[in-house]
Design a protein around this motif. Structure first.
Motif, PDB file in Angstrom:
ATOM      1  N   ASP A   1      40.950  55.141  21.477  1.00 59.67           N
ATOM      2  CA  ASP A   1      39.570  54.647  21.340  1.00 59.67           C
ATOM      3  C   ASP A   1      39.236  53.653  22.449  1.00 59.67           C
ATOM      4  N   THR A   2      40.195  52.802  22.760  1.00 59.35           N
ATOM      5  CA  THR A   2      39.954  51.794  23.812  1.00 59.35           C
ATOM      6  C   THR A   2      39.767  52.477  25.166  1.00 59.35           C
ATOM      7  N   ILE A   3      40.617  53.459  25.449  1.00 57.14           N
ATOM      8  CA  ILE A   3      40.499  54.170  26.741  1.00 57.14           C
ATOM      9  C   ILE A   3      39.114  54.820  26.825  1.00 57.14           C
ATOM     10  N   ALA A   4      38.726  55.534  25.760  1.00 57.04           N
ATOM     11  CA  ALA A   4      37.445  56.252  25.779  1.00 57.04           C
ATOM     12  C   ALA A   4      36.293  55.266  25.928  1.00 57.04           C
TER      13      ALA A   4
ATOM     14  N   LEU B   1      40.631  63.621  29.272  1.00 60.58           N
ATOM     15  CA  LEU B   1      41.793  63.815  30.142  1.00 60.58           C
ATOM     16  C   LEU B   1      42.685  62.565  30.148  1.00 60.58           C
ATOM     17  N   ALA B   2      42.053  61.398  30.274  1.00 60.15           N
ATOM     18  CA  ALA B   2      42.832  60.152  30.336  1.00 60.15           C
ATOM     19  C   ALA B   2      43.594  59.930  29.026  1.00 60.15           C
ATOM     20  N   VAL B   3      42.937  60.202  27.917  1.00 59.87           N
ATOM     21  CA  VAL B   3      43.605  60.036  26.616  1.00 59.87           C
ATOM     22  C   VAL B   3      44.790  60.996  26.518  1.00 59.87           C
ATOM     23  N   ALA B   4      44.575  62.247  26.952  1.00 61.26           N
ATOM     24  CA  ALA B   4      45.653  63.252  26.863  1.00 61.26           C
ATOM     25  C   ALA B   4      46.847  62.856  27.728  1.00 61.26           C
ATOM     26  N   LYS B   5      46.592  62.273  28.890  1.00 60.79           N
ATOM     27  CA  LYS B   5      47.696  61.937  29.802  1.00 60.79           C
ATOM     28  C   LYS B   5      48.356  60.595  29.464  1.00 60.79           C
ATOM     29  N   LEU B   6      47.540  59.632  29.002  1.00 58.60           N
ATOM     30  CA  LEU B   6      48.088  58.271  28.878  1.00 58.60           C
ATOM     31  C   LEU B   6      48.635  57.933  27.494  1.00 58.60           C
ATOM     32  N   THR B   7      48.031  58.486  26.440  1.00 56.75           N
ATOM     33  CA  THR B   7      48.505  58.057  25.106  1.00 56.75           C
ATOM     34  C   THR B   7      49.956  58.471  24.813  1.00 56.75           C
TER      35      THR B   7
ATOM     36  N   ASN C   1      44.731  49.761  30.465  1.00 55.75           N
ATOM     37  CA  ASN C   1      46.139  49.386  30.376  1.00 55.75           C
ATOM     38  C   ASN C   1      46.954  50.579  29.892  1.00 55.75           C
ATOM     39  N   LEU C   2      48.204  50.634  30.318  1.00 57.53           N
ATOM     40  CA  LEU C   2      49.039  51.762  29.866  1.00 57.53           C
ATOM     41  C   LEU C   2      49.275  51.714  28.363  1.00 57.53           C
ATOM     42  N   THR C   3      49.043  50.548  27.760  1.00 58.08           N
ATOM     43  CA  THR C   3      49.266  50.425  26.316  1.00 58.08           C
ATOM     44  C   THR C   3      47.973  50.591  25.501  1.00 58.08           C
ATOM     45  N   ASP C   4      46.844  50.844  26.144  1.00 60.44           N
ATOM     46  CA  ASP C   4      45.584  51.009  25.397  1.00 60.44           C
ATOM     47  C   ASP C   4      45.633  52.247  24.492  1.00 60.44           C
TER      48      ASP C   4
ATOM     49  N   PHE D   1      32.046  69.219  39.077  1.00 62.08           N
ATOM     50  CA  PHE D   1      31.064  68.383  38.376  1.00 62.08           C
ATOM     51  C   PHE D   1      29.781  68.165  39.186  1.00 62.08           C
ATOM     52  N   ALA D   2      29.605  68.923  40.262  1.00 59.12           N
ATOM     53  CA  ALA D   2      28.414  68.744  41.112  1.00 59.12           C
ATOM     54  C   ALA D   2      27.128  68.819  40.277  1.00 59.12           C
ATOM     55  N   GLY D   3      26.284  67.819  40.427  1.00 58.03           N
ATOM     56  CA  GLY D   3      24.989  67.819  39.745  1.00 58.03           C
ATOM     57  C   GLY D   3      25.043  67.375  38.283  1.00 58.03           C
ATOM     58  N   HIS D   4      26.253  67.166  37.732  1.00 57.43           N
ATOM     59  CA  HIS D   4      26.358  66.716  36.320  1.00 57.43           C
ATOM     60  C   HIS D   4      25.897  65.268  36.179  1.00 57.43           C
ATOM     61  N   GLN D   5      25.456  64.930  34.981  1.00 59.64           N
ATOM     62  CA  GLN D   5      25.171  63.523  34.669  1.00 59.64           C
ATOM     63  C   GLN D   5      26.504  62.826  34.390  1.00 59.64           C
ATOM     64  N   PHE D   6      26.508  61.505  34.601  1.00 55.73           N
ATOM     65  CA  PHE D   6      27.749  60.765  34.352  1.00 55.73           C
ATOM     66  C   PHE D   6      28.208  60.898  32.906  1.00 55.73           C
ATOM     67  N   SER D   7      27.241  60.971  31.964  1.00 54.13           N
ATOM     68  CA  SER D   7      27.653  60.989  30.555  1.00 54.13           C
ATOM     69  C   SER D   7      28.590  62.159  30.266  1.00 54.13           C
ATOM     70  N   SER D   8      28.258  63.359  30.785  1.00 52.42           N
ATOM     71  CA  SER D   8      29.130  64.495  30.467  1.00 52.42           C
ATOM     72  C   SER D   8      30.449  64.397  31.239  1.00 52.42           C
ATOM     73  N   PHE D   9      30.378  63.923  32.497  1.00 48.77           N
ATOM     74  CA  PHE D   9      31.610  63.754  33.277  1.00 48.77           C
ATOM     75  C   PHE D   9      32.528  62.727  32.604  1.00 48.77           C
ATOM     76  N   LYS D  10      31.917  61.633  32.148  1.00 45.17           N
ATOM     77  CA  LYS D  10      32.723  60.576  31.540  1.00 45.17           C
ATOM     78  C   LYS D  10      33.422  61.070  30.279  1.00 45.17           C
ATOM     79  N   SER D  11      32.744  61.920  29.495  1.00 44.31           N
ATOM     80  CA  SER D  11      33.460  62.344  28.273  1.00 44.31           C
ATOM     81  C   SER D  11      34.626  63.262  28.620  1.00 44.31           C
ATOM     82  N   GLU D  12      34.487  64.059  29.681  1.00 43.70           N
ATOM     83  CA  GLU D  12      35.653  64.885  30.084  1.00 43.70           C
ATOM     84  C   GLU D  12      36.771  64.022  30.663  1.00 43.70           C
ATOM     85  N   LEU D  13      36.357  62.997  31.431  1.00 42.86           N
ATOM     86  CA  LEU D  13      37.372  62.097  32.003  1.00 42.86           C
ATOM     87  C   LEU D  13      38.113  61.358  30.884  1.00 42.86           C
ATOM     88  N   ALA D  14      37.352  60.911  29.881  1.00 42.99           N
ATOM     89  CA  ALA D  14      37.986  60.186  28.769  1.00 42.99           C
ATOM     90  C   ALA D  14      38.986  61.087  28.053  1.00 42.99           C
TER      91      ALA D  14
END
Ligand code: TYM
Length: 341
Positions: free
Chosen positions: A223-226, A289-295, A217-220, A274-287
């Motif tokens: 911590d919730t986004i991550a 980025l999302a926190v930086a853009k949305l909060t 949600n845009l209001t998350d 991110f070629a060949g990366h595990q989801f865990s490392s990709f997800k922490s970078e995505l989180a």
């Protein structure tokens, strides 16, 4: 008669039902902001559409709060209401007036083909409101009452925009007014035109999904986004080397597209990084980025919502400016139809 050429004008809107989510932001709102510098834009909160499914005395306060929240989300995301009128649809009565004329132009056969009505009602069509059935006609009126040439939306609105063109064309033909209504172009663009649920990559991210974990949600808060991104469903394989490797992996594709849209990059660029990366490392970078853009958007929404009277003033001013465009177009429609007086 020579056809009228319309100057470029953008109209789009969102329903004030529940909180806006990442799909609304990446599929539509982010593009709206970008269009402001290039064209004349109007952005409405479609409160009349919001009563097609759930309304009544008990919903009054929630609806009023949602209208203000959606307006605040527009502004917090970067819409400048001084430049682009922000208003609620119900306060520009020409939308409803034109919708009536259009309901006499549109054919039942066209309406029966609308897939969203079928999706929303399922087996319970008889219990749906008539307004839900004619909803796409009101949407066509929202757009054409401004003779809008461009409508930025997510992929799920494509069929409604095709209907809008059909209605425009039939009106122009039936009333011998070639080119009076433009054949509006959908603007469905960017890497995230259809953001999928975080719990199921085959389902659209939606305000009405029972699981709050399915959407951001845009209001998350941060911590919730991550946590939602960390817990997003994925498959066991590492990220692929190329776009082809995303075939049959809807969850991976969705997260890549979300990253690309948030970072203003091509999906291809993100895949290469991110070629060949595990989801865990990709997800922490995505989180991150999302926190930086949305909060910052959520923080600005909170600031704006602390002064509801100011939001109401903005909506009122937007409605006045929108009406100044809509009223003469509605007058011309009345003349074309033959409504004297
Ligand atoms: P609504 O309120 O459902 O959604 C608002 C906008 O968000 C987009 N969207 C998405 N984009 C990508 N991924 C998703 N998961 C996602 N979910 C929603 C929608 O495509 C839309 O652009 N019928 C419209 C509202 C409307 C309208 C209009 C739009 C009424 N009149 C006139 C444009 C012009 C609707 O229900 O959107």
């Amino acid at each position: 008669m020579t056809a009228i050429t319309h100057t470029n004008r953008v109209l789009s809107g969102m329903q004030p039902t529940n909180t806006l989510h990442l799909g609304n932001y990446l599929g539509a709102l982010k593009n709206w902001v970008a269009m402001q510098d290039r064209m004349e834009c109007l952005y409405c909160v479609v409160d009349m559409h919001a009563i097609t499914q759930d309304s009544g005395y008990g919903k009054r306060e929630t609806l009023a709060a949602s209208i203000r929240e959606v307006a605040a989300a527009y502004i917090a995301s970067g819409i400048d209401p001084k430049k682009s009128p922000v208003f609620n649809q119900s306060r520009v009565p020409e939308h409803a007036e034109l919708a009536w004329v259009f309901s006499c132009v549109a054919r039942l056969g066209w309406m029966d083909r609308m897939t969203q009505f079928k999706e929303k009602t399922g087996k319970h069509k008889e219990r749906a409101s008539v307004g839900l059935y004619t909803y796409p006609i009101l949407m066509a009126a929202d757009i054409l009452i401004y003779q809008a040439t461009h409508v930025p939306v997510g992929e799920d609105q494509r069929q409604h925009l095709e209907l809008t063109r059909d209605i425009a064309q039939k009106f122009n033909n039936d009333f011998a007014a070639p080119g009076f209504f433009p054949l509006t172009e959908p603007v469905i663009t960017g890497p995230a035109t259809r953001v999928m649920s975080l719990r199921d990559g085959t389902k659209k991210m939606s305000k009405t999904d029972e699981s709050d974990m399915s959407r951001i949600n845009l209001t998350d808060d941060a911590d919730t986004i991550a946590s939602k991104i960390r817990k997003a469903r994925t498959d066991p394989n590492p990220l692929p080397e190329s776009a082809k490797g995303l075939e049959g992996r809807p969850e991976a594709e969705n997260l890549i597209n979300i990253y690309a849209a948030l970072a203003d990059e091509e999906a291809e660029t993100v895949i290469r990084r991110f070629a060949g990366h595990q989801f865990s490392s990709f997800k922490s970078e995505l989180a991150e980025l999302a926190v930086a853009k949305l909060t910052p958007i959520a923080a600005e929404m909170r600031r704006l919502l602390a002064d509801p009277a100011e939001i109401d003033r903005t909506l009122k001013d937007g409605a006045l400016r929108a009406r100044a465009i809509a009223a003469p177009i509605m007058d011309e429609v009345k003349r074309l139809v033959g409504f004297v007086g």
